[in-house]
Scaffold this motif. Sequence first.
Motif, PDB file in Angstrom:
ATOM      1  N   SER A 164       0.858  -1.240  -0.004  1.00 57.23           N
ATOM      2  CA  SER A 164      -0.088   0.034   0.105  1.00 57.23           C
ATOM      3  C   SER A 164       0.838   1.115  -0.004  1.00 57.23           C
ATOM      4  N   ARG A 165       0.201   2.246  -0.465  1.00 57.71           N
ATOM      5  CA  ARG A 165       0.934   3.639  -0.298  1.00 57.71           C
ATOM      6  C   ARG A 165       0.897   4.247   1.231  1.00 57.71           C
ATOM      7  N   ARG A 166       2.014   4.073   1.807  1.00 57.53           N
ATOM      8  CA  ARG A 166       2.169   4.291   3.340  1.00 57.53           C
ATOM      9  C   ARG A 166       2.103   6.055   3.610  1.00 57.53           C
ATOM     10  N   TRP A 167       1.651   6.352   4.854  1.00 56.04           N
ATOM     11  CA  TRP A 167       1.709   7.690   5.330  1.00 56.04           C
ATOM     12  C   TRP A 167       3.117   8.025   5.691  1.00 56.04           C
ATOM     13  N   LYS A 168       3.616   9.094   5.562  1.00 60.99           N
ATOM     14  CA  LYS A 168       4.737   9.733   6.279  1.00 60.99           C
ATOM     15  C   LYS A 168       4.514  10.924   6.934  1.00 60.99           C
ATOM     16  N   GLY A 201      13.824  15.661   7.490  1.00 62.74           N
ATOM     17  CA  GLY A 201      14.182  15.039   6.250  1.00 62.74           C
ATOM     18  C   GLY A 201      13.128  14.696   5.200  1.00 62.74           C
ATOM     19  N   SER A 202      13.091  13.398   4.798  1.00 63.11           N
ATOM     20  CA  SER A 202      12.282  12.909   3.863  1.00 63.11           C
ATOM     21  C   SER A 202      10.988  12.128   4.657  1.00 63.11           C
ATOM     22  N   GLY A 203      11.049  12.317   5.971  1.00 59.51           N
ATOM     23  CA  GLY A 203       9.872  11.780   6.707  1.00 59.51           C
ATOM     24  C   GLY A 203       9.941  10.435   7.353  1.00 59.51           C
ATOM     25  N   THR A 204       9.116  10.338   8.131  1.00 57.21           N
ATOM     26  CA  THR A 204       9.043   8.938   8.966  1.00 57.21           C
ATOM     27  C   THR A 204       7.771   8.059   8.713  1.00 57.21           C
ATOM     28  N   PHE A 205       7.765   7.148   8.399  1.00 51.75           N
ATOM     29  CA  PHE A 205       6.499   6.078   8.282  1.00 51.75           C
ATOM     30  C   PHE A 205       5.763   6.142   9.621  1.00 51.75           C
ATOM     31  N   LEU A 206       4.437   6.187   9.247  1.00 56.08           N
ATOM     32  CA  LEU A 206       3.438   6.115  10.129  1.00 56.08           C
ATOM     33  C   LEU A 206       3.109   4.725  10.287  1.00 56.08           C
ATOM     34  N   ASN A 207       3.015   3.805  11.260  1.00 55.10           N
ATOM     35  CA  ASN A 207       2.787   2.372  11.187  1.00 55.10           C
ATOM     36  C   ASN A 207       1.753   1.672  11.749  1.00 55.10           C
ATOM     37  N   ASN A 208       1.058   2.527  12.577  1.00 53.05           N
ATOM     38  CA  ASN A 208       0.080   1.916  13.614  1.00 53.05           C
ATOM     39  C   ASN A 208      -1.440   2.641  13.527  1.00 53.05           C
ATOM     40  N   GLY A 209      -1.511   3.170  12.160  1.00 53.28           N
ATOM     41  CA  GLY A 209      -2.826   4.062  11.785  1.00 53.28           C
ATOM     42  C   GLY A 209      -2.763   5.195  12.530  1.00 53.28           C
ATOM     43  N   LEU A 231      -5.291   9.818  13.266  1.00 57.20           N
ATOM     44  CA  LEU A 231      -5.432  10.811  14.731  1.00 57.20           C
ATOM     45  C   LEU A 231      -4.945  12.417  14.126  1.00 57.20           C
ATOM     46  N   GLY A 232      -4.571  12.735  12.938  1.00 54.15           N
ATOM     47  CA  GLY A 232      -4.457  13.892  12.642  1.00 54.15           C
ATOM     48  C   GLY A 232      -2.816  14.240  12.670  1.00 54.15           C
ATOM     49  N   ALA A 233      -2.329  15.251  11.940  1.00 52.67           N
ATOM     50  CA  ALA A 233      -1.078  15.465  11.893  1.00 52.67           C
ATOM     51  C   ALA A 233      -0.203  15.783  13.158  1.00 52.67           C
ATOM     52  N   GLU A 234      -0.927  16.685  14.023  1.00 56.02           N
ATOM     53  CA  GLU A 234      -0.383  16.910  15.149  1.00 56.02           C
ATOM     54  C   GLU A 234      -0.135  15.867  16.324  1.00 56.02           C
ATOM     55  N   ALA A 235      -1.244  15.170  16.404  1.00 51.75           N
ATOM     56  CA  ALA A 235      -1.114  14.029  17.170  1.00 51.75           C
ATOM     57  C   ALA A 235      -0.093  12.992  16.697  1.00 51.75           C
ATOM     58  N   ALA A 236      -0.181  12.759  15.570  1.00 56.58           N
ATOM     59  CA  ALA A 236       0.925  11.776  15.047  1.00 56.58           C
ATOM     60  C   ALA A 236       2.222  12.292  15.306  1.00 56.58           C
ATOM     61  N   ALA A 237       2.349  13.489  15.068  1.00 59.55           N
ATOM     62  CA  ALA A 237       3.650  14.084  15.447  1.00 59.55           C
ATOM     63  C   ALA A 237       4.198  13.955  16.503  1.00 59.55           C
ATOM     64  N   ALA A 238       3.146  14.162  17.593  1.00 63.84           N
ATOM     65  CA  ALA A 238       3.610  13.943  19.008  1.00 63.84           C
ATOM     66  C   ALA A 238       4.127  12.545  19.400  1.00 63.84           C
ATOM     67  N   ILE A 239       3.290  11.513  18.636  1.00 63.58           N
ATOM     68  CA  ILE A 239       3.868  10.188  19.063  1.00 63.58           C
ATOM     69  C   ILE A 239       4.993   9.749  18.572  1.00 63.58           C
ATOM     70  N   VAL A 240       5.425  10.222  17.140  1.00 62.45           N
ATOM     71  CA  VAL A 240       6.673  10.153  16.507  1.00 62.45           C
ATOM     72  C   VAL A 240       7.752  10.691  17.471  1.00 62.45           C
ATOM     73  N   TRP A 258       1.790  13.325   4.707  1.00 61.66           N
ATOM     74  CA  TRP A 258       1.598  12.996   3.342  1.00 61.66           C
ATOM     75  C   TRP A 258       1.575  11.359   2.916  1.00 61.66           C
ATOM     76  N   GLN A 259       0.847  11.386   2.118  1.00 61.41           N
ATOM     77  CA  GLN A 259       0.873   9.728   1.625  1.00 61.41           C
ATOM     78  C   GLN A 259       1.897   9.573   0.721  1.00 61.41           C
ATOM     79  N   GLU A 260       2.784   8.587   0.495  1.00 60.88           N
ATOM     80  CA  GLU A 260       4.042   8.450  -0.356  1.00 60.88           C
ATOM     81  C   GLU A 260       3.366   8.233  -1.902  1.00 60.88           C
ATOM     82  N   SER A 261       4.116   8.931  -2.583  1.00 60.35           N
ATOM     83  CA  SER A 261       3.596   8.772  -4.478  1.00 60.35           C
ATOM     84  C   SER A 261       3.811   7.314  -4.556  1.00 60.35           C
ATOM     85  N   VAL A 262       3.275   7.075  -5.971  1.00 58.73           N
ATOM     86  CA  VAL A 262       3.533   5.850  -6.311  1.00 58.73           C
ATOM     87  C   VAL A 262       4.961   5.292  -6.522  1.00 58.73           C
TER      88      VAL A 262
END
Length: 107
Positions: free
Chosen positions: A9-13, A38-46, A50-59, A74-78
């Motif tokens: 799947s196209r993963r979120w970063k 940098g180029s971003g960190t993959f989000l792995n657990n859905g 949560l939204g950008a701010e909550a996800a960034a806080a977790i990472v 963002w979602q990675e490109s094809v």
Amino acid sequence: MNREELLNSRRWKIGYTYRCTCNPQCYWAKPLGRHGGGSGTFLNNGEEALGAEAAAAIVADQYRHTDIADIRMWQESVEERDARLALHRRQKADEARGIHWAMGGAN
């Protein structure tokens, strides 16, 4: 979603800037005193749900980053997905031939 579906799947970063805590402070940290994600960190657990701010806080908590700002998600490109899958296939082929990251100084 099983492992194969997740891999294909196209993963979120997520990316952000955070305060430089290096001593002495890095001269290349731009804007001054901040490191970039940098180029971003993959989000792995859905976390994307949560939204950008909550996800960034977790990472950021996982990496012990403080004072985060400039958050983008963002979602990675094809093309990015295809490059990631090609790298994964090369690594699997290398492992099958006995070549892997745990070789130490063998190469």
